[in-house]
Scaffold this active site. Sequence first.
Site, mmCIF file in Angstrom:
data_model
loop_
_atom_site.group_PDB
_atom_site.id
_atom_site.type_symbol
_atom_site.label_atom_id
_atom_site.label_comp_id
_atom_site.label_asym_id
_atom_site.label_seq_id
_atom_site.Cartn_x
_atom_site.Cartn_y
_atom_site.Cartn_z
ATOM 1 N N ASP A 135 0.881 -1.172 0.000
ATOM 2 C CA ASP A 135 0.000 0.000 0.000
ATOM 3 C C ASP A 135 0.919 1.223 0.000
ATOM 4 O O ASP A 135 2.152 1.101 -0.158
ATOM 5 C CB ASP A 135 -0.975 -0.039 1.193
ATOM 6 C CG ASP A 135 -0.291 0.236 2.532
ATOM 7 O OD1 ASP A 135 0.955 0.303 2.582
ATOM 8 O OD2 ASP A 135 -1.015 0.392 3.543
ATOM 9 N N CYS A 150 3.545 -2.783 3.929
ATOM 10 C CA CYS A 150 2.615 -1.719 4.315
ATOM 11 C C CYS A 150 3.338 -0.896 5.380
ATOM 12 O O CYS A 150 4.557 -1.043 5.534
ATOM 13 C CB CYS A 150 1.258 -2.264 4.765
ATOM 14 S SG CYS A 150 1.246 -3.182 6.315
ATOM 15 N N THR A 155 3.283 -0.968 8.739
ATOM 16 C CA THR A 155 3.854 -1.809 9.799
ATOM 17 C C THR A 155 4.266 -3.195 9.304
ATOM 18 O O THR A 155 5.005 -3.899 9.995
ATOM 19 C CB THR A 155 2.801 -2.044 10.909
ATOM 20 O OG1 THR A 155 1.656 -2.645 10.286
ATOM 21 C CG2 THR A 155 2.401 -0.745 11.592
ATOM 22 N N HIS A 168 11.479 -23.368 9.232
ATOM 23 C CA HIS A 168 10.519 -24.127 10.048
ATOM 24 C C HIS A 168 9.074 -24.012 9.578
ATOM 25 O O HIS A 168 8.306 -24.946 9.767
ATOM 26 C CB HIS A 168 10.604 -23.668 11.514
ATOM 27 C CG HIS A 168 11.852 -24.134 12.199
ATOM 28 N ND1 HIS A 168 12.063 -23.985 13.550
ATOM 29 C CD2 HIS A 168 12.965 -24.761 11.703
ATOM 30 C CE1 HIS A 168 13.254 -24.498 13.872
ATOM 31 N NE2 HIS A 168 13.819 -24.955 12.768
ATOM 32 N N HIS A 227 9.163 -30.474 10.798
ATOM 33 C CA HIS A 227 8.444 -29.231 10.502
ATOM 34 C C HIS A 227 7.356 -29.446 9.446
ATOM 35 O O HIS A 227 6.375 -28.712 9.417
ATOM 36 C CB HIS A 227 9.432 -28.139 10.075
ATOM 37 C CG HIS A 227 10.473 -27.901 11.119
ATOM 38 N ND1 HIS A 227 10.172 -27.385 12.359
ATOM 39 C CD2 HIS A 227 11.795 -28.170 11.130
ATOM 40 C CE1 HIS A 227 11.261 -27.332 13.088
ATOM 41 N NE2 HIS A 227 12.265 -27.806 12.370
HETATM 42 C C1 RB5 Z 1 -1.795 2.920 6.402
HETATM 43 O O1 RB5 Z 1 -1.809 4.166 7.006
HETATM 44 C C2 RB5 Z 1 -1.393 1.861 7.417
HETATM 45 O O2 RB5 Z 1 -2.440 1.629 8.295
HETATM 46 C C3 RB5 Z 1 -0.993 0.571 6.705
HETATM 47 O O3 RB5 Z 1 0.058 0.821 5.848
HETATM 48 C C4 RB5 Z 1 -0.509 -0.544 7.601
HETATM 49 O O4 RB5 Z 1 0.463 -0.131 8.498
HETATM 50 C C5 RB5 Z 1 -1.542 -1.361 8.242
HETATM 51 O O5 RB5 Z 1 -1.260 -2.344 8.957
#
Ligand code: RB5
Length: 152
Positions: free
Chosen positions: A7, A64, A66, A97, A132
Amino acid sequence: MIAIGSDHGGYELKCCVIEYLEKKAIEYKDFGCYDRSSCDYPDFAVKACSAIVEGICDKALLFCGTGIGISIAANKVPGIRAACCSDVFSAKFTRLHNDANVLCLGGRVVGAGLALELVETFLTTEFEGGRHSRRVEKIKEIETNSRSRQNN
Ligand code: RB5
C-alpha cells in the site's frame, strides 16, 4: 517469479526492494500500488497471494506501514503462510521451520539496509522439512477444516 505488493505506507520500501531484485536479476511481478496515493493494503495482498495460489509466483514480498495489516490479509488466503519480520533470525526461521511463502515488511518500521538483508535471507533459505513438515501439514488441515465447516 516473486510477487510484490504494497500500500502507500510500504511503497517507498517496495521501490528499494525492486531496485535490489533488478540488480540481482531476480524476476518479479509488481501487483501495485504504483504511487504514494492512499490505498487499501488488502487489495494488494490478495492480488499478490493469488499469483502464488495460481502457481504464477513462488513467493511474495509485501509491504505496508507496519507490515502487520498486509500480513493479516495475506494469511486469509488459503495456501498462504505470511510472516511479518523485522529481524534476520525470524526471516531465516520462518523459511526453515514454517515454509513461509510470503515475507511482509513495514515501511515505517525497517530501514532499507535491513529490509534487503531480510529479503535476501528469506529468498535464499530453504524449508528444512522433517518434523516441521508435520506442523505445516497441521496448518493446512486448519484451512481444510474451516472450509468444510463453512460449507456445512
Ligand atoms: C496505512 O496508514 C497503514 O495503516 C498501513 O500501511 C498498515 O500499516 C496497516 O497495517
